[in-house]
Design an enzyme around this catalytic site. Structure first.
Site, PDB file in Angstrom:
ATOM      1  N   TYR A 298      -8.560   4.298  -5.100  1.00 24.28           N
ATOM      2  CA  TYR A 298      -8.048   4.679  -6.416  1.00 24.28           C
ATOM      3  C   TYR A 298      -7.569   3.446  -7.163  1.00 24.28           C
ATOM      4  CZ  TYR A 298      -3.364   4.028  -4.458  1.00 24.28           C
ATOM      5  OH  TYR A 298      -2.237   3.484  -3.880  1.00 24.28           O
ATOM      6  N   CYS A 299      -7.453   3.589  -8.483  1.00 23.25           N
ATOM      7  CA  CYS A 299      -6.856   2.560  -9.331  1.00 23.25           C
ATOM      8  C   CYS A 299      -6.170   3.282 -10.492  1.00 23.25           C
ATOM      9  CB  CYS A 299      -7.900   1.556  -9.815  1.00 23.25           C
ATOM     10  SG  CYS A 299      -9.272   2.290 -10.752  1.00 23.25           S
ATOM     11  N   THR A 300      -5.806   2.588 -11.542  1.00 21.67           N
ATOM     12  CA  THR A 300      -5.029   3.185 -12.629  1.00 21.67           C
ATOM     13  C   THR A 300      -5.809   4.259 -13.377  1.00 21.67           C
ATOM     14  OG1 THR A 300      -3.866   1.085 -12.907  1.00 21.67           O
ATOM     15  CG2 THR A 300      -3.642   2.716 -14.676  1.00 21.67           C
ATOM     16  N   GLY A 302      -9.607   4.376 -13.094  1.00 19.45           N
ATOM     17  CA  GLY A 302     -10.934   4.583 -12.522  1.00 19.45           C
ATOM     18  C   GLY A 302     -11.890   3.418 -12.673  1.00 19.45           C
ATOM     19  N   ILE A 327      -5.117   7.202 -11.220  1.00 24.13           N
ATOM     20  CA  ILE A 327      -3.753   7.700 -11.088  1.00 24.13           C
ATOM     21  C   ILE A 327      -3.353   8.501 -12.323  1.00 24.13           C
ATOM     22  CG2 ILE A 327      -1.328   7.007 -10.860  1.00 24.13           C
ATOM     23  CD1 ILE A 327      -2.392   4.432  -9.499  1.00 24.13           C
TER      24      ILE A 327
END
Length: 432
Positions: A298-300, A302, A327
């Site tokens: 995951y990241c902020t 995508g 997220i």
């Protein structure tokens, strides 16, 4: 009279202050058919012609709507965070305008004298693009199918310093997320990971899809031959150990991250300062370990996962999934009742945003309270602090102290004296 003027001034600030923020990205994946002349293919082959024009177009549209923020433009895509005074009508108008954008219609077709962006590419008018004209309506839009992630800001309307951005800056870059040239945009469809919705991502972490179940080979009376082998293969896939990876930088991970509910361990932190080191510092070292695992990343929002998943898969890690919408979308759905703990680092002057209380969330399907959500065990109330002071290990996540040897530059904004996880200092140690 003086009080009336002050009230009027405060009211004007409230009206003009930027309270709406949008986070968005798109990789321009080139596709072409005999009857379609996609904007992405034209942009990438004639980038030297189109990129300056696209920059001017974006600046004009943003200035007309009084927008601020940061946009990175490249032939491979767009990556931006913008703010304005209202989500409706201002932000809505901006989004509508971009979704109707047509490269050839709005910026014109290159003349035959314009050289293609890459060697060996055909010119417009050759066999590949035989009839693209300035009035063409055939081009597929660059900015269609973008996941526009909107959020609103609730703060003191008289304090202009609390706005997300001080100004507007749009830059032309070689990559919208720097991979050091490791991943080309054309490789993402083939090598990118499986996209999971927030609900699917949450379910895998909860173990609701059988990740921890193993096929009972003794109960196969009703299964035989190929059918049994398929069930056995599926069960083996589902029994893989889940490895949760945070592909953001270490200072982002320090103030907030996902926690595996089965192990109570934080997501794996690759300890990056820049994403460009993900392949050389993490993938090259961990690929063999991860080859028989089920990887969730995951990241902020995508965007980094698109390339991070491709990096891992190109190194032989086949079972890689990524959180669609990042997220941001997960917190919209689960807020403080989910598995994300701490604050979400954002690339504007808010710096870090706490998850909304679970009771304030709405279902994406009907706009009503999300009664169908499954809360995470020991869900916090949004006040969970996962960061720690580098001196005394006290829980602390205010990453703007009076002292720090590093500054984080986000999209060209100096966000105060923000420091990495090892340099986080609580109030007691900030003066040391």
């Amino acid at each position: 009279m003086k009080r009336s003027l002050e009230k009027a001034h405060a009211t004007q600030l409230s009206v003009d202050q930027h309270r709406c923020v949008v986070l968005f990205y798109k990789y321009f994946i080139p596709t072409s058919t005999e009857t379609n002349f996609p904007d992405a293919a034209l942009l990438q082959e004639y980038g030297s012609h189109y990129m300056p024009l696209l920059l001017e177009y974006m600046e004009r549209e943003c200035h007309e709507l009084g927008m601020k923020g940061r946009i990175l433009l490249a032939a491979e895509g767009i990556n931006g965070t913008l703010s304005c005074s209202s989500c409706d009508p201002i932000m809505k108008k901006f989004i509508d305008t971009l979704e109707k954008f047509n490269l050839v219609r709005d910026l014109g077709a290159p003349s035959p004298s314009v050289a293609p962006y890459s060697e060996g590419s055909e010119r417009i008018g050759d066999d590949k693009y035989p009839s693209v004209k300035a009035d063409s309506q055939d081009c597929s839009g660059l900015f269609t199918d973008i996941d526009w992630k909107l959020s609103t800001i609730d703060n003191d309307p008289t304090d202009a310093s609390l706005e997300p951005f001080p100004d507007l800056k749009i830059s032309i870059v070689s990559e919208i997320v720097s991979s050091g040239g490791k991943i080309r945009v054309s490789e993402i469809p083939e090598w990118g990971g499986t996209h999971l919705s927030p609900d699917e991502f949450h379910a895998v972490l909860m173990g609701e899809k059988g990740e921890n179940k193993v096929c009972n080979e003794g109960n196969n009376d009703e299964l035989a031959g190929t059918e049994y082998q398929e069930v056995k293969k599926k069960s083996k896939e589902e029994s893989k150990k889940v490895v949760l990876i945070d592909v953001r930088n270490t200072f982002e991970h320090a103030v907030g991250h996902f926690v595996d509910p089965n192990t109570s361990q934080a997501a794996l932190n690759p300890e990056m300062v820049t994403f460009s080191s993900f392949d050389s510092r993490f993938c090259s070292v961990q690929a063999d370990f991860l080859k028989d695992k089920k990887v969730l990343m995951y990241c902020t929002g995508g965007i980094r996962c698109e390339k991070a998943s491709a990096m891992l898969r190109k190194r032989g890690v086949n079972d890689v999934s990524q959180l669609s919408g990042g997220i941001h979308r997960y917190l919209e759905r689960y807020g403080s009742s989910g598995f994300f703990k701490g604050k979400n680092f954002v690339f504007d002057q808010r710096v870090a945003v706490a998850p909304p209380p679970a009771g304030s969330l709405t279902s994406p399907d009907n706009g009503c309270a999300s009664d169908d959500m499954v809360p995470a065990p020991n869900a916090d109330d949004g006040s969970c602090i996962v960061g720690k002071c580098g001196e005394c290990e006290t829980a602390y996540d205010e990453i703007s102290g009076s002292r720090g040897s590093e500054s984080i530059i986000a999209f060209g904004i100096k966000l105060g004296n923000h420091v990495t996880s090892r340099l986080l200092r609580c109030l007691t140690h900030q003066s040391c």
